[in-house]
Design a protein around this motif. Structure first.
Motif: not given
Length: 469
Positions: A169-186
């Protein structure tokens, strides 16, 4: 498992970055295929295969103790921080621990995006999503085979297949949001560790209260008894257990059935634990890899100055943090009570930060060497290793289990820690020689071919022809 203990899913395959390939329509001027199929060699991005090859060989440095080193040997090693064994552990721990799997995870996330971009929806036949999830389900099965048939206790294919199902579901979202998800996982990973450490601190405080009460010849409360028992059980993990070691050595040097039954509960418990608690670690790096792909980092599209700065920051900050991490491991093994008494937050919270920094530093260094055109023969060999990384990863399981398990040469527990890396060097040389030779005659590695054929439910071409690209 580097783990304990590996790969992306790309149009070519991958397990944590194993064999990802780049989509034909990903590069400018190349049109999408009429029907879903693996990408041709000409459409691959060499730098992605190159980084994957480096990560694949590097991850064996992390996995080799799981293949042939008695687990209790780490306590002995850390309690005597001198000599070849400890210095080998320190170098590997500071420079590489967690970073190779981190690169695999990044490439897995990148590969997910590439796999979906490589295909168009068809009026008849499976959808892109069906191909994607079919590929992941086969990956999960390969992980089960790696753990329960090849008997590698550090398999990670199983977990990557499961985590990959969450990425679509996250394959098309912008890089900045992906970084936010990465920080959330951390953040989730840190919170989980902190909760565990908080409970440990409570047990330690209760243990100290209980010892004080016992000295004063006062009766302990039930809570103090529970805390004292829990802390003593925890400390027991750091003490030698000759009976347990003897059983481990006997079983791991036994026949196939003996090794299988010995590892069965461990593998089962590992799959349950990492499925529920280890996903944040993997998803963090996958989301980061998806963002980096979109920014052109892995495809060698950024200015040289960007890679230089990334290398300097990654190593300049990551290596000192990593040294603190390894030093904390030594202190933890020698004086766990003092660590708990003196640190309100567990020192190992720096793990994710250090591995992100060092993984980016390693990737930048590889890309800079590639751009400088130094050692081109080595770059070609590493690229070949990465192109058939799925095969090479499973090959490492086969080779190492046959060297160390009893149904093979039976070397489990017989080599010193530093001697394990002679085996690593031998496997590296073998794979660096074999992979380019194999790809001169075949389009894919044997396991890549099998995975593709199962994904598309159609036998894929295997032998290279004169006209093949």
């Amino acid at each position: 498992m580097e783990a304990n203990p590996v790969f992306p899913i790309t149009s070519d395959t991958s397990v944590s970055g194993l064999t990802a390939t780049l989509p034909a329509d990903y590069q400018e001027g190349v049109q999408a295929q009429a029907a879903p199929r693996p990408v041709a060699k000409a459409d691959r991005i060499q730098t992605i295969d190159l980084i994957r090859g480096v990560a694949l060989l590097g991850i064996l440095m992390m996995n080799i103790p799981g293949f042939g080193f008695l687990a209790s040997g780490f306590n002995t090693l850390l309690n005597n921080p001198t000599g070849a064994d400890f210095y080998t552990f320190a170098v590997v721990g500071v420079a590489f621990e967690g970073t190779m799997r981190g690169l695999f995870s990044m490439l897995f996330g990148a590969g997910m995006v590439l796999f979906t971009q490589n295909k168009r929806e068809q009026a008849n036949g499976p959808t892109v999503a069906e191909y994607y999830y079919r590929r992941l389900l086969w990956l999960v099965l390969f992980g089960v085979i790696n753990a329960y048939v090849l008997l590698w206790r550090g398999d990670i294919l199983f977990f990557y297949g499961l985590c990959g199902m969450l990425l679509y579901p996250f394959r098309r979202i912008k890089g900045v949001w992906l970084i936010g998800l990465a920080v959330l996982c951390m953040g989730f990973n840190s919170i989980r560790s902190e909760i565990w450490y908080g409970e440990l601190r409570e047990n330690r405080a209760g243990y100290l209260e209980a010892k004080s009460q016992e000295k004063a010849h006062k009766k302990l409360t039930d809570k103090q008894k529970e805390a004292k028992t829990a802390w003593e059980r925890f400390e027991k993990n750091f003490k030698p257990d000759p009976k347990k070691d003897t059983k481990e050595l006997t079983n791991m040097r036994g026949g196939y059935g003996t090794v299988f039954m010995h590892l069965l509960p461990e593998n089962s418990a590992s799959e349950i634990y990492y499925t529920y608690y280890g996903s944040w670690d993997m998803l963090l790096m996958m989301f980061l890899g998806m963002a980096l792909l979109g920014w052109g980092f892995f495809s060698n599209k950024l200015p040289t100055s960007t890679y230089v700065v990334t290398l300097l920051i990654g190593y300049g900050i990551g290596l000192p943090i990593s040294w603190f991490y390894v030093a904390s491991q030594v202190d933890w093994s020698q004086h766990p009570g003092q660590i708990v008494d003196n640190y309100r937050t567990i020192p190992f919270q720096v793990y994710d930060i250090r591995r992100v920094l060092l993984a980016l530093g390693h990737a930048s260094l590889v890309l800079l060497v590639y751009r400088s055109q130094l050692v081109p023969w080595l770059m070609r060999a590493l690229t070949a290793v990465g192109q058939m990384a799925f095969t090479n990863y499973l090959m490492q399981s086969i080779i190492c289990t046959l060297i160390f398990h009893g149904y093979g040469l039976g070397y489990y527990g017989k080599l010193s820690y530093y001697e394990l890396y002679y085996v690593v060097a031998g496997v590296w040389v073998f794979q660096l020689i074999l992979s380019p030779i194999w790809l001169q005659y075949f389009l894919f590695g044997p396991f890549e071919w099998l995975w593709r054929s199962l994904t598309y439910w159609q036998l894929q071409p295997m032998r290279r022809t004169i006209s093949a690209t």
